[in-house]
Design a protein around this motif. Structure first.
Motif, mmCIF file in Angstrom:
data_model
loop_
_atom_site.group_PDB
_atom_site.id
_atom_site.type_symbol
_atom_site.label_atom_id
_atom_site.label_comp_id
_atom_site.label_asym_id
_atom_site.label_seq_id
_atom_site.Cartn_x
_atom_site.Cartn_y
_atom_site.Cartn_z
ATOM 1 N N VAL A 101 -14.006 -36.695 25.963
ATOM 2 C CA VAL A 101 -12.551 -36.824 25.908
ATOM 3 C C VAL A 101 -12.180 -38.109 25.176
ATOM 4 N N ASP A 102 -11.081 -38.048 24.449
ATOM 5 C CA ASP A 102 -10.677 -39.147 23.574
ATOM 6 C C ASP A 102 -9.190 -39.051 23.316
ATOM 7 N N GLY A 103 -8.553 -40.188 23.121
ATOM 8 C CA GLY A 103 -7.110 -40.193 22.892
ATOM 9 C C GLY A 103 -6.703 -40.482 21.460
ATOM 10 N N GLN A 104 -7.659 -40.527 20.561
ATOM 11 C CA GLN A 104 -7.361 -40.871 19.172
ATOM 12 C C GLN A 104 -7.088 -39.620 18.338
ATOM 13 N N VAL A 105 -5.965 -39.610 17.654
ATOM 14 C CA VAL A 105 -5.581 -38.468 16.831
ATOM 15 C C VAL A 105 -6.671 -38.130 15.823
ATOM 16 N N TYR A 106 -7.245 -39.148 15.188
ATOM 17 C CA TYR A 106 -8.197 -38.918 14.096
ATOM 18 C C TYR A 106 -9.523 -38.338 14.573
ATOM 19 N N GLU A 107 -9.771 -38.338 15.870
ATOM 20 C CA GLU A 107 -11.025 -37.808 16.401
ATOM 21 C C GLU A 107 -11.001 -36.282 16.499
ATOM 22 N N TYR A 108 -9.829 -35.682 16.434
ATOM 23 C CA TYR A 108 -9.701 -34.244 16.633
ATOM 24 C C TYR A 108 -9.753 -33.507 15.304
ATOM 25 N N ASP A 109 -10.515 -32.421 15.288
ATOM 26 C CA ASP A 109 -10.799 -31.711 14.043
ATOM 27 C C ASP A 109 -9.878 -30.523 13.793
ATOM 28 N N TYR A 110 -9.403 -29.886 14.848
ATOM 29 C CA TYR A 110 -8.619 -28.668 14.706
ATOM 30 C C TYR A 110 -7.303 -28.826 15.451
ATOM 31 N N TRP A 111 -6.242 -28.308 14.834
ATOM 32 C CA TRP A 111 -4.890 -28.476 15.365
ATOM 33 C C TRP A 111 -4.113 -27.159 15.323
ATOM 34 N N GLY A 112 -3.274 -26.985 16.329
ATOM 35 C CA GLY A 112 -2.331 -25.881 16.307
ATOM 36 C C GLY A 112 -1.072 -26.270 15.552
ATOM 37 N N GLN A 113 -0.113 -25.333 15.496
ATOM 38 C CA GLN A 113 1.124 -25.555 14.748
ATOM 39 C C GLN A 113 2.195 -26.255 15.581
ATOM 40 N N GLY A 114 2.011 -26.308 16.866
ATOM 41 C CA GLY A 114 2.951 -27.026 17.716
ATOM 42 C C GLY A 114 3.993 -26.138 18.362
ATOM 43 N N THR A 115 4.518 -26.610 19.489
ATOM 44 C CA THR A 115 5.600 -25.938 20.198
ATOM 45 C C THR A 115 6.614 -26.988 20.633
ATOM 46 N N GLN A 116 7.892 -26.679 20.437
ATOM 47 C CA GLN A 116 8.946 -27.653 20.706
ATOM 48 C C GLN A 116 9.292 -27.688 22.196
ATOM 49 N N VAL A 117 9.363 -28.893 22.725
ATOM 50 C CA VAL A 117 9.845 -29.115 24.089
ATOM 51 C C VAL A 117 11.056 -30.043 23.997
ATOM 52 N N THR A 118 12.170 -29.589 24.536
ATOM 53 C CA THR A 118 13.388 -30.389 24.533
ATOM 54 C C THR A 118 13.880 -30.538 25.963
ATOM 55 N N VAL A 119 14.072 -31.786 26.379
ATOM 56 C CA VAL A 119 14.519 -32.072 27.740
ATOM 57 C C VAL A 119 15.892 -32.723 27.657
ATOM 58 N N SER A 120 16.887 -32.063 28.224
ATOM 59 C CA SER A 120 18.246 -32.596 28.196
ATOM 60 C C SER A 120 18.511 -33.417 29.458
ATOM 61 N N SER A 121 19.363 -34.397 29.310
ATOM 62 C CA SER A 121 19.662 -35.283 30.453
ATOM 63 C C SER A 121 20.810 -34.744 31.287
#
Length: 121
Positions: A101-121
């Motif tokens: 396990v690692d927290g560095q972005v550059y250590e990861y080789d494969y990525w998804g396209q992303g999903t939007q999360v919006t939290v309203s106050s």
């Protein structure tokens, strides 16, 4: 190589919960991570889990509120997000890497396209 597809994002109110899912195209022993990127900000680490779920790692900003888990039989990783705050608003990305396990972005080789999360106050 592995393809990753995130789902489960949406618009919620502060204090609500959401569960994100990341489906992988094949079974693997990759370490899996969740990252997020808010508008105008750099992509940041959220949580990671090793291949068998025995080791997890969280950013301080989500510790105690978010839980990462995986179901290898379904080739899926989850991010349970509780007590959501407006500052959690971002595009959430799933990623895969070989090794611990690692927290560095550059250590990861494969990525998804992303999903939007919006939290309203």
């Amino acid at each position: 190589q592995v393809q990753l597809v995130e789902s489960g994002g949406g618009l919620v109110q502060a204090g609500d919960s959401l569960r994100l899912s990341c489906a992988a195209s094949r079974r693997s022993s990759y370490t899996m991570g969740w990252f997020r990127q808010a508008p105008g900000k750099e992509r940041e680490f959220v949580a990671a889990i090793n291949w068998n779920g025995g080791n997890t790692y969280y950013a301080d900003s989500v510790k105690g509120r978010f839980t990462i888990s995986r179901d290898n039989a379904k080739n899926t990783v989850y991010l349970q997000m509780n007590s959501l705050k407006p500052e959690d608003t971002a595009v959430y990305y799933c990623a895969a890497k070989i090794g611990p396990v690692d927290g560095q972005v550059y250590e990861y080789d494969y990525w998804g396209q992303g999903t939007q999360v919006t939290v309203s106050s």
